[in-house]
Design a protein around this motif. Sequence first.
Motif, mmCIF file in Angstrom:
data_model
loop_
_atom_site.group_PDB
_atom_site.id
_atom_site.type_symbol
_atom_site.label_atom_id
_atom_site.label_comp_id
_atom_site.label_asym_id
_atom_site.label_seq_id
_atom_site.Cartn_x
_atom_site.Cartn_y
_atom_site.Cartn_z
ATOM 1 N N ILE A 80 38.824 10.508 72.959
ATOM 2 C CA ILE A 80 38.227 9.440 72.160
ATOM 3 C C ILE A 80 38.553 8.078 72.767
ATOM 4 C CG2 ILE A 80 38.256 8.277 69.908
ATOM 5 C CD1 ILE A 80 38.697 11.126 68.686
ATOM 6 N N ILE A 81 39.807 7.866 73.136
ATOM 7 C CA ILE A 81 40.221 6.596 73.761
ATOM 8 C C ILE A 81 39.455 6.372 75.062
ATOM 9 C CG2 ILE A 81 42.145 5.395 74.909
ATOM 10 C CD1 ILE A 81 42.529 5.405 71.944
ATOM 11 N N THR A 82 39.395 7.397 75.894
ATOM 12 C CA THR A 82 38.717 7.290 77.190
ATOM 13 C C THR A 82 37.245 6.939 77.009
ATOM 14 O OG1 THR A 82 40.244 8.898 78.134
ATOM 15 C CG2 THR A 82 38.191 8.525 79.333
ATOM 16 N N ARG A 83 36.598 7.596 76.082
ATOM 17 C CA ARG A 83 35.174 7.319 75.851
ATOM 18 C C ARG A 83 34.966 5.939 75.246
ATOM 19 N NH1 ARG A 83 32.025 12.839 74.323
ATOM 20 N NH2 ARG A 83 32.611 13.944 76.209
ATOM 21 N N GLN A 84 35.886 5.508 74.433
ATOM 22 C CA GLN A 84 35.768 4.166 73.860
ATOM 23 C C GLN A 84 35.875 3.100 74.937
ATOM 24 O OE1 GLN A 84 38.798 4.153 70.770
ATOM 25 N NE2 GLN A 84 37.206 4.075 69.221
ATOM 26 N N GLN A 85 36.691 3.353 75.940
ATOM 27 C CA GLN A 85 36.872 2.382 77.014
ATOM 28 C C GLN A 85 35.655 2.339 77.935
ATOM 29 O OE1 GLN A 85 40.540 3.751 78.756
ATOM 30 N NE2 GLN A 85 41.797 2.722 77.223
ATOM 31 N N GLY A 86 34.950 3.461 78.056
ATOM 32 C CA GLY A 86 33.857 3.553 79.004
ATOM 33 C C GLY A 86 32.502 3.164 78.455
ATOM 34 N N GLU A 87 32.349 3.131 77.160
ATOM 35 C CA GLU A 87 31.050 2.831 76.576
ATOM 36 C C GLU A 87 31.241 2.287 75.166
ATOM 37 O OE1 GLU A 87 29.266 6.808 75.099
ATOM 38 O OE2 GLU A 87 30.347 7.276 76.942
ATOM 39 N N THR A 88 30.147 1.918 74.565
ATOM 40 C CA THR A 88 30.201 1.462 73.193
ATOM 41 C C THR A 88 30.298 2.687 72.303
ATOM 42 O OG1 THR A 88 28.766 -0.360 73.806
ATOM 43 C CG2 THR A 88 29.022 0.060 71.471
ATOM 44 N N TRP A 89 31.441 2.791 71.686
ATOM 45 C CA TRP A 89 31.729 3.967 70.858
ATOM 46 C C TRP A 89 32.056 3.490 69.470
ATOM 47 C CZ3 TRP A 89 34.759 8.829 70.484
ATOM 48 C CH2 TRP A 89 34.140 9.869 71.168
ATOM 49 N N GLY A 90 31.283 3.948 68.513
ATOM 50 C CA GLY A 90 31.541 3.558 67.132
ATOM 51 C C GLY A 90 31.926 4.744 66.295
ATOM 52 N N LYS A 91 31.960 4.511 65.003
ATOM 53 C CA LYS A 91 32.354 5.548 64.064
ATOM 54 C C LYS A 91 31.393 6.732 64.079
ATOM 55 C CE LYS A 91 34.798 2.499 60.950
ATOM 56 N NZ LYS A 91 34.912 1.952 59.618
ATOM 57 N N SER A 92 30.128 6.470 64.355
ATOM 58 C CA SER A 92 29.150 7.564 64.342
ATOM 59 C C SER A 92 29.429 8.578 65.451
ATOM 60 C CB SER A 92 27.725 7.020 64.461
ATOM 61 O OG SER A 92 27.546 6.388 65.715
ATOM 62 N N VAL A 93 29.991 8.132 66.558
ATOM 63 C CA VAL A 93 30.283 9.060 67.649
ATOM 64 C C VAL A 93 31.412 10.011 67.235
ATOM 65 C CG1 VAL A 93 30.988 9.262 70.055
ATOM 66 C CG2 VAL A 93 29.454 7.444 69.369
ATOM 67 N N VAL A 94 32.430 9.498 66.562
ATOM 68 C CA VAL A 94 33.518 10.357 66.082
ATOM 69 C C VAL A 94 32.959 11.327 65.041
ATOM 70 C CG1 VAL A 94 35.702 10.402 64.805
ATOM 71 C CG2 VAL A 94 35.366 8.744 66.637
ATOM 72 N N LYS A 95 32.074 10.827 64.208
ATOM 73 C CA LYS A 95 31.440 11.683 63.209
ATOM 74 C C LYS A 95 30.637 12.791 63.890
ATOM 75 C CE LYS A 95 28.770 11.231 58.964
ATOM 76 N NZ LYS A 95 28.042 10.289 58.101
#
Length: 149
Positions: A18-33
């Motif tokens: 999750i951290i890695t993907r957040q750093q590489g792109e725009t990652w919001g709550k919907s992606v975790v969902k």
Amino acid sequence: MNLTIYLISKYWDIGKLIITRQQGETWGKSVVKNLSYDLQAEFPGIQRFSSANLWRMKLFYENYADNEKLAPMVREIGWTHNLVIMEKCKDELEREFYIRMTGKFGWTKYDITLFITAIFNSFVVDSEIAEESQHTVICTSCMHLEYHL
């Protein structure tokens, strides 16, 4: 490999992902969902992959990833133990104490909560006279108890 160590390692990996993907792109709550839905579809009947728990996995990784001392220790106690310690302890030294006590004495999450909130809510750690991994902990609410870690 012990099941606890395996599960904690997987939760660690998910938090890191999750951290890695957040750093590489725009990652919001919907992606975790969406990740939660994908994991639940892949592993039906397993409740461990709720969105809330995935956010806890991210926080777990964030709290311990850069901590060479605690990172291996947290893998040896259960997930709910880790959550209680992570959520209720204010600093690294306090977390270390409860992680060590849980590993050494097999404390339950209820034991940990009791000690943190009632008995050990104010303890003194004398790290100046102690070696790196050897701390003297004195419970100020019950001065007759002294623990050597």
